[in-house]
Design an enzyme around this catalytic site. Structure first.
Site, PDB file in Angstrom:
ATOM      1  N   GLU A 142       8.878  -4.111   4.636  1.00 21.51           N
ATOM      2  CA  GLU A 142       9.799  -5.218   4.357  1.00 21.51           C
ATOM      3  C   GLU A 142       9.865  -6.222   5.501  1.00 21.51           C
ATOM      4  OE1 GLU A 142      10.406  -2.069   3.778  1.00 21.51           O
ATOM      5  OE2 GLU A 142      11.212  -1.801   1.760  1.00 21.51           O
ATOM      6  N   PHE A 202      23.168   7.627  -1.712  1.00 21.96           N
ATOM      7  CA  PHE A 202      21.761   7.605  -1.324  1.00 21.96           C
ATOM      8  C   PHE A 202      21.281   6.158  -1.144  1.00 21.96           C
ATOM      9  CE2 PHE A 202      17.194   7.543  -2.560  1.00 21.96           C
ATOM     10  CZ  PHE A 202      16.708   8.241  -1.465  1.00 21.96           C
ATOM     11  N   GLN A 203      20.688   5.888  -0.004  1.00 14.41           N
ATOM     12  CA  GLN A 203      20.162   4.561   0.357  1.00 14.41           C
ATOM     13  C   GLN A 203      21.240   3.476   0.363  1.00 14.41           C
ATOM     14  OE1 GLN A 203      16.464   3.785  -1.823  1.00 14.41           O
ATOM     15  NE2 GLN A 203      15.336   4.827  -0.195  1.00 14.41           N
ATOM     16  N   LYS A 243      23.761  -2.565  -8.004  1.00 13.59           N
ATOM     17  CA  LYS A 243      22.902  -2.253  -9.145  1.00 13.59           C
ATOM     18  C   LYS A 243      23.625  -2.506 -10.470  1.00 13.59           C
ATOM     19  CE  LYS A 243      19.467   1.167 -10.516  1.00 13.59           C
ATOM     20  NZ  LYS A 243      18.903   2.497 -10.261  1.00 13.59           N
ATOM     21  N   MET A 248       1.220 -10.064  28.319  1.00  8.90           N
ATOM     22  CA  MET A 248       2.262 -10.800  29.020  1.00  8.90           C
ATOM     23  C   MET A 248       3.105  -9.854  29.873  1.00  8.90           C
ATOM     24  SD  MET A 248       3.287 -13.772  29.710  1.00  8.90           S
ATOM     25  CE  MET A 248       3.151 -15.153  28.573  1.00  8.90           C
TER      26      MET A 248
END
Lengths: 585, 195
Positions: free
Chosen positions: A65, A127-128, A177, A489
């Site tokens: 993502e 969940f999640q 949802k 760097m």
């Protein structure tokens, strides 16, 4: 009804229609003119993905993502439109965070849509489930938690307006949802947010315009500081008029590269920590700075107390919170840059700036920053050679995305950006892993433009999985890895400031050409300057993505460099006995 | 130094967090924060007192404006204003020592709003120093202060000089300040004058 017919029918939902929340999401996006979305499905956003088949939007499946957020960011930077990223709840949403923060720091218009667990289990550690609106509070311009279907369209429409208005930035819309699954009447026109009105602090006052004009007319040694705001407000023409009419030299910030043509005689180049020495000297000696759409970042100013000590400062900026943040302004013109310049220009008839321009030209002549590319071929390959040749071969027309580090600074120094929106780079946050996904986003936004991803060997490995996205989308993106076997760097800082203790910076990498090959992308390793041009041409002529692994000089450093906390003129220059003169082994 | 801001914010979940979070990010301590409904439906009024460097006020105000839920911001510390705070103070008191607390309350124009066998509750409104004064006197007379609940400062500009009234009067035009209409300092349109 076939999928195709359904897509056509849903392209213009002009009359109020009863739709599910998921369909409303897409219908609103279609209405906002979105044609591509970058994302990754998951449980809490599945209803939205399920409804996608009915709408004429192309979804680009990423591998992580973070890639989706960077792609939306690159898409926005290359096109000037709002980029859209999508993810499921929990880990999907948290993976967006780096990309959202990157967009926030660089003021990039972006809308992120995330799925959330059903509203009845919100707050139960389902969940999640994650409080993504809480997490992204400080790194979004605004965010929404939407639990009711009828709120989806207004929220998304408002998200777009917030993202692109004023000082642009990312906006997140988190949708439960159940809100996705329930139905409501969708009326795009009715969901239109109230027209954007700049708040009362966004006003240019006539008295200040006249003060600014007086300062510009009477200045002996003025410098224009050209920032990202020029690109954001499409003020390229106005800034050019200002510079040409008043004969004022221009220095650009990193994100301002391309806002003023690099080849223009008045363009001095990039300022700041790794800027051109003559720009920094000119700023230090200036009696007037005209800061246009830039925020006096610490990488640009060095220490505030020593910055351009004898100059008056005119700060033209859309965000009032930036005024006096780092550098005190004598005259602040708060507003959209193009708008402000259009009001300012009629007050500026012209000016003779030749004495000051001659002084700068002389200082430019004696500086030796760019020498390295002019030195005879020693058999070593320097990153500067790669950048310079890429610019020369592509005639500066390619869109270049970079990661963060040495290669980014070399790109800024040696690729001369004559055209706006040709540099896609993470300035404020300095996000490694940005180049590959943002380059993909840029290519999706501008399929007809040549796109080069320039990444370091370190940053590339942070998001290298997106190679698969390139293949799945059949994108013609060229990749140049500047491979010096170090986190370059960081190594440079260790060399300069930590007694060459190269702790944890030597980097073992995979064979990038084989890695590309595993994805079905051809590649070449390039070791000498002699091979450079033909390799670049091979990549360009190949129909599809191509990877070039440039094995460059390992211990080269970016010069000049202003150590953090020093004044702008206290720079470390390339040593007298440069590495190129070392005998070949 | 202390700054006092009045922010009109939309009455929505999470707005308080956004405002408080802004001060946290700027590393500025909020001394007091009072929130309640305002004269506008759906809009709450916050009075925020914070301790910040002298020159930070403009930036705080500008940053507050950047929050989408913030409708209006006024910085009124320097303007003529009325400031009040409400405090409820519960003091240990029985039949033997009640009477002198009653006397104290009268001196401070406070009210006794609850009386129990072993305690009483004082309601007092006023400026901060008045409330501090009562608490100090109670402590010095060895009355045991059991609980103190303070509302935080509430501030309003005197007379017509409030941002909302000014806007309603059409004083919002940026260029030419209308004498008498604009607040003397820190008004919405002379931001740039303050820098």
């Amino acid at each position: 009804m076939s999928n195709h017919d359904e897509k056509e029918n849903n392209a213009h939902l002009t009359t109020p229609t009863r739709l599910t929340g998921s369909e409303i999401v897409w219908a609103t996006l279609v209405g906002e003119g979105v044609t591509e979305v970058f994302g990754y499905p998951g449980g809490a956003i599945l209803p939205i993905y399920d409804a996608l088949r009915k709408f004429p939007i192309h979804h680009i499946l990423v591998r992580h993502e973070q890639g989706a957020a960077h792609m939306a960011d690159g898409y926005a930077r290359a096109s000037g439109k709002v980029g859209v990223a999508m993810a499921t709840s929990g880990p999907g949403a948290t993976n967006l965070v780096t990309g959202i923060a990157t967009a926030m720091m660089d003021s990039i218009p972006m809308v992120c849509i995330t799925g959330q667990v059903p509203s009845k289990v919100l707050g139960t550690d389902a969940f999640q489930e994650i409080d993504i609106t809480g997490i992204t509070l400080p790194i979004t311009k605004h965010n929404f938690l939407i639990t009711r279907t009828q709120d989806i369209a207004p929220a998304i429409r408002q998200a777009f307006q917030i993202a692109k208005s004023g000082r642009p930035g990312p906006v997140l819309v988190d949708i439960t949802k159940d809100a996705q699954q329930s139905a409501a009447i969708f009326d795009f026109a009715a969901a239109k947010p109230a027209p954007y009105e700049p708040h009362p602090m966004l006003s240019v006052m006539g008295t200040h315009l006249r003060e600014a004009a007086d300062l510009i007319r009477t200045a002996k040694r003025p410098v224009i500081l050209a920032g990202h705001g020029i690109l954001q407000s499409n003020a390229g023409e106005q800034i050019r008029t200002l510079a040409e009419r008043m004969q004022i030299p221009v220095g650009t910030t990193l994100l301002g590269l391309g806002s003023f043509p690099a080849s223009h005689p008045l363009n001095m180049g990039m300022m700041g920590m790794h800027g051109e020495s003559w720009v920094n000297h000119a700023i230090q000696e200036a009696d007037l700075l005209i800061a246009c759409g830039m925020r006096f970042d610490d990488r640009v100013i060095g220490t505030p107390s020593t910055y351009s000590p004898n100059s008056k400062k005119i700060h033209i900026e859309i965000d009032p919170a930036e005024i006096n943040k780092n550098i005190k302004a004598d005259v602040a013109l708060v507003g959209d840059l193009r708008n402000v310049l259009e009001q300012l220009l009629p007050l500026l008839p012209g000016r003779d700036g030749s004495a000051w321009l001659n002084t700068i030209a002389a200082s430019k002549g004696t500086a030796a920053v760019r020498d390295i590319k002019n030195l005879p071929d020693s058999g070593h390959l320097y990153a500067a050679h790669v950048m310079h040749d890429l610019w020369r071969i592509t005639e500066g027309r390619a869109i270049v995305s970079t990661d963060v580090g040495q290669h980014q600074m070399w790109e800024a120094q040696y690729y001369r950006h004559d055209y706006p929106r040709t540099l896609i780079t993470s300035g404020g946050l300095g996000t490694m892993g940005f180049a590959l996904p943002s380059g993909i986003g840029a290519k999706v936004a501008c399929p007809d433009k040549e796109v080069w991803v320039i990444a370091g060997d370190g940053g590339f490995q942070m998001t290298a999985a997106e190679l698969a996205t390139i293949v799945q989308e059949k994108l013609n993106v060229n990749i140049a890895i500047i491979n010096n076997g170090y986190l370059g760097m960081v190594r440079q800082w260790q060399e300069f400031f930590y007694e060459k203790n190269y702790e944890s910076t030597p980097l073992v990498s995979p064979d990038f050409v084989k890695l590309a090959d595993a994805h079905g992308i051809p590649g070449l390793a390039v070791r000498t300057r002699a091979e450079l041009e033909s390799a670049v041409q091979t990549a360009r002529s190949h129909n599809g993505a191509f990877l070039l692994n440039f094995l460059v000089e390992q211990e080269d450093s970016v010069y000049p460099m202003i150590p953090a906390g020093s004044a702008l003129h206290e720079m470390i220059r390339r040593p007298d006995n440069p590495l190129v003169e070392k005998p070949q082994d | 130094m202390l700054h006092t801001f009045v922010a009109y914010v939309e009455d929505k979940p999470g707005v308080l967090t956004r405002v408080a979070s802004l001060f946290r990010r700027l590393n500025i301590n909020i001394i007091s924060l009072a929130v309640g409904h305002s004269e506008r439906p759906g809009i709450s009024r916050m009075t925020i007192v914070c301790d910040a460097p002298d020159q930070a006020a403009d930036r705080i105000r500008a940053s507050l404006y950047k929050l989408d839920d913030v409708v209006d911001v006024d910085d009124i510390a320097k303007a003529p204003n009325v400031t009040r705070e409400l405090a409820l103070i519960k003091v240990a008191a029985n039949a033997h020592n009640r009477s002198h607390i009653f006397e104290l309350a009268e001196v401070f124009r406070a009210r006794i709003v609850d009386l129990a066998p072993e305690s009483l509750m004082i309601e007092i409104t006023g400026v901060e120093s008045k409330i501090e004064g009562l608490i100090q006197v109670l402590n010095e007379t060895e009355d045991r202060v059991l609980e103190v609940c303070r509302s935080g400062k509430m501030t309003m500009r005197r007379g017509k000089h409030s941002t909302g009234v000014l806007r309603a009067m059409g004083a919002g035009e940026p260029d030419i300040p209308k004498p008498g209409n604009l607040p003397l300092e820190n008004g919405p349109d002379n931001f740039a004058d303050n820098i």
